[in-house]
Design a protein around this motif. Sequence first.
Motif, PDB file in Angstrom:
ATOM      1  N   GLN A   8      -1.211   3.543   7.819  1.00  0.00           N
ATOM      2  CA  GLN A   8      -1.878   4.691   8.445  1.00  0.00           C
ATOM      3  C   GLN A   8      -0.926   5.879   8.450  1.00  0.00           C
ATOM      4  OE1 GLN A   8      -2.830   5.219  12.951  1.00  0.00           O
ATOM      5  NE2 GLN A   8      -4.625   4.250  12.045  1.00  0.00           N
TER       6      GLN A   8
ATOM      7  N   ILE B  99       0.801   5.445  -0.287  1.00  0.00           N
ATOM      8  CA  ILE B  99      -0.007   6.661  -0.225  1.00  0.00           C
ATOM      9  C   ILE B  99       0.849   7.805  -0.744  1.00  0.00           C
ATOM     10  CG2 ILE B  99      -1.284   8.251   1.252  1.00  0.00           C
ATOM     11  CD1 ILE B  99      -1.843   5.944   3.127  1.00  0.00           C
TER      12      ILE B  99
ATOM     13  N   THR C 110     -10.187  -3.679  -0.654  1.00  0.00           N
ATOM     14  CA  THR C 110      -9.590  -2.425  -0.175  1.00  0.00           C
ATOM     15  C   THR C 110     -10.618  -1.595   0.594  1.00  0.00           C
ATOM     16  OG1 THR C 110      -7.993  -2.367  -1.975  1.00  0.00           O
ATOM     17  CG2 THR C 110      -8.456  -0.290  -0.870  1.00  0.00           C
ATOM     18  N   TRP C 111     -10.181  -1.043   1.691  1.00  0.00           N
ATOM     19  CA  TRP C 111     -11.032  -0.150   2.476  1.00  0.00           C
ATOM     20  C   TRP C 111     -10.187   1.032   2.949  1.00  0.00           C
ATOM     21  CZ3 TRP C 111      -9.424   0.714   7.481  1.00  0.00           C
ATOM     22  CH2 TRP C 111      -8.542  -0.234   8.015  1.00  0.00           C
ATOM     23  N   MET C 112     -10.844   2.124   3.231  1.00  0.00           N
ATOM     24  CA  MET C 112     -10.153   3.301   3.733  1.00  0.00           C
ATOM     25  C   MET C 112     -11.022   4.018   4.755  1.00  0.00           C
ATOM     26  SD  MET C 112     -10.406   6.098   0.658  1.00  0.00           S
ATOM     27  CE  MET C 112     -10.002   7.406   1.825  1.00  0.00           C
TER      28      MET C 112
ATOM     29  N   LYS D 179      -2.174  -2.917   6.269  1.00  0.00           N
ATOM     30  CA  LYS D 179      -2.806  -1.668   6.682  1.00  0.00           C
ATOM     31  C   LYS D 179      -1.719  -0.607   6.814  1.00  0.00           C
ATOM     32  CE  LYS D 179      -4.237  -1.076  10.944  1.00  0.00           C
ATOM     33  NZ  LYS D 179      -5.015  -1.181  12.189  1.00  0.00           N
TER      34      LYS D 179
ATOM     35  N   MET E  67      -3.895   6.652  -3.338  1.00  0.00           N
ATOM     36  CA  MET E  67      -3.531   5.381  -2.733  1.00  0.00           C
ATOM     37  C   MET E  67      -3.430   4.312  -3.810  1.00  0.00           C
ATOM     38  SD  MET E  67      -6.260   6.220   0.111  1.00  0.00           S
ATOM     39  CE  MET E  67      -6.853   7.384  -1.095  1.00  0.00           C
TER      40      MET E  67
ATOM     41  N   ILE F 121       0.857  -1.184   0.000  1.00  0.00           N
ATOM     42  CA  ILE F 121       0.000   0.000   0.000  1.00  0.00           C
ATOM     43  C   ILE F 121       0.896   1.238   0.000  1.00  0.00           C
ATOM     44  CG2 ILE F 121      -1.791   1.280   1.231  1.00  0.00           C
ATOM     45  CD1 ILE F 121      -2.692  -1.353   2.453  1.00  0.00           C
TER      46      ILE F 121
ATOM     47  N   THR G 145      -6.371   5.870   7.104  1.00  0.00           N
ATOM     48  CA  THR G 145      -6.005   4.459   7.206  1.00  0.00           C
ATOM     49  C   THR G 145      -6.506   3.743   5.957  1.00  0.00           C
ATOM     50  OG1 THR G 145      -6.292   4.600   9.612  1.00  0.00           O
ATOM     51  CG2 THR G 145      -6.083   2.405   8.648  1.00  0.00           C
ATOM     52  N   VAL G 146      -5.611   2.975   5.342  1.00  0.00           N
ATOM     53  CA  VAL G 146      -5.954   2.214   4.134  1.00  0.00           C
ATOM     54  C   VAL G 146      -5.578   0.761   4.372  1.00  0.00           C
ATOM     55  CG1 VAL G 146      -5.619   1.981   1.654  1.00  0.00           C
ATOM     56  CG2 VAL G 146      -5.482   4.239   2.720  1.00  0.00           C
TER      57      VAL G 146
END
Length: 607
Positions: free
Chosen positions: A344, A256, A285-287, A342, A273, A254, A330-331
């Motif tokens: 952050q 950013i 994927t979540w954020m 994850k 991202m 991940i 946070t991703v």
Amino acid sequence: GLEFTDNAGHQSVLEGEKLPKIHIDTVAPKIRVEYDNNQVVNERYYQEGRSAAIYVEERNFDPEDVEFYIDGPETEIHDWSHHGGAGCQGSSDPYDTGHSDTCVWKTEVEFKKDGEYRFGFSCTDLAGNYGSYDQTDEFVIDQTNPKIQVEYDNHDVRNELYFNAPRTAKITIKEQNFNPEDVEIYVTAENKGQRVATPQISNWISNGEYHQAVIVYDNDGEYFFDISYMDLAGNEAEDYPEDYFIVDLTSPQILIGKIEDKSANNGEVAPVMMITDTNYMEGSTWMELIGWQKGLMDVEKTAENLQDGIIIKMDDFEHTKEMDDLYRLTVGAEDLAGNAAKVQIRFSVNRFGSVFTLDSVTEKLAGEQGTYYTNKEKRIEITETNVDTLVFKEIVCSLNGKLKVLKESVDYSVEENGDDTSWKQYRYVIYPDNFAEEGHYTVTVYSEDRANNVSDNQSKGKSISFAVDKTAPDIIISGIDQDGRYKENSREIMVDVQDNLGVEKLTIFLNDEVIVYDTKTLYDTDGKIKITIKGNNQWQTLKAVAKDCTGNEVSTEEVTFLVTPNVLVQIYNHKPLFYGSLTLAGLGLLIVLHKIIRFSLFNSSNS
């Protein structure tokens, strides 16, 4: 017949059946061994059982005088049989003429069980002649197919094929006659479509008929596994179904971009991202975006799918004061093997700089609704709140236009609060001693934050300006004097009230009348109030009281004066003159004059 004579001369004759039988045998038995199964593999291995036929050519054969040398599993030995010419020992007809004088005896030994055999044979005929097979046959009977078993230590499969931890395959081959060099194992490994090094097979460890080896799959890869085996006797193991699985020990990556962790930002804020993984799981994927003040936020964003991942772009944060905050982004994502990742970061959006607030005392004095004036030096307290840490701060105090840079810990104190996860606050307490002198003060707190914002309380709507005035106003009354007598119908006097900052109220006490002048009136007249005093045959009094904006108050002495055009009243109220001008001759006139004045004063007081 046979005749016998002993030493004494006795004679004896044997004839017919009484004659003895004599056998002469000087030939050793001839032995021959023939096997029914000669399909040998690897020189000594046979897939099927075999039988050995033993032939012994001997006229004087006795089955009791044979020896078998057999090592190995249990065997079955048949009874002896024979065929041959006359006189063959054991024949039912000792005078059998037959077709041959050869006598051949036969038996069979059956080797039907799996195992390793050693076989030899010998015999002795009735004449004591010894015959031997002259060799020891060594061979192996193996009629059993090998059995292959593969066991894995890790069965935590995800999405049918994927494993997120190493796997160890334990291969067990059950085989009595095992040769590790004949095991054929096929392993291929690929990663991202490219061939990678295949895992190595350990050495084989044998325990009886069980033989084991292990393969460790501890690198990322797509693996194919197959195995086959043929034992030394040519027996093949049952076909093993090919194994196919994927080992993925790597979590998604991940990244950013367009925003830095722990950064302060006053321009564009539009994080990007990028999530990539060889075995990326779509939709995983979540954020989460949380503002320190705003809480959980829903922001506009766009997504673009990649071959092995996704790119998510957030819109630029709105350029409004409300968006200034400290944010935590946070991703997270997961791949098909269950590896989760994850990332952050924390950052600030700070386009509008600091916010300033005044405490109640300062607000009352110098705030929007403040009094602006004070007659006593006061403590000034101001709090600066900023998303980010200040990199520079300074307090400047102006007294009547003269600037002074205050020194921390000498002229003021600073209390700092907040950390990386919260807004920062700086509470400035400016000591009262800085405002001991009278005059107009302006206090400016100047700062620069990590986002390069320049802020000061004046431009942020929290101006601190006030005046210190410890001196009461000055009052000058002109136009009348104490005990003054003025031969006029009326008299105009001037009350001049002045203060270094400003007069809030002027109160005139004229006889029994109270006259009040407010700040505006005093401002408009520059503090100069004209009063017209009407004539009166009696003494009048006047007193002035002034109060400035800071509460300082001053009062004049009460002035007594006479304003009247009446000469007699003037003379009468001038006692020394009045009494000095009298003579005994004018006593009678005085009495008359006194009555007239009294009458005039009486009428004047009633008018």
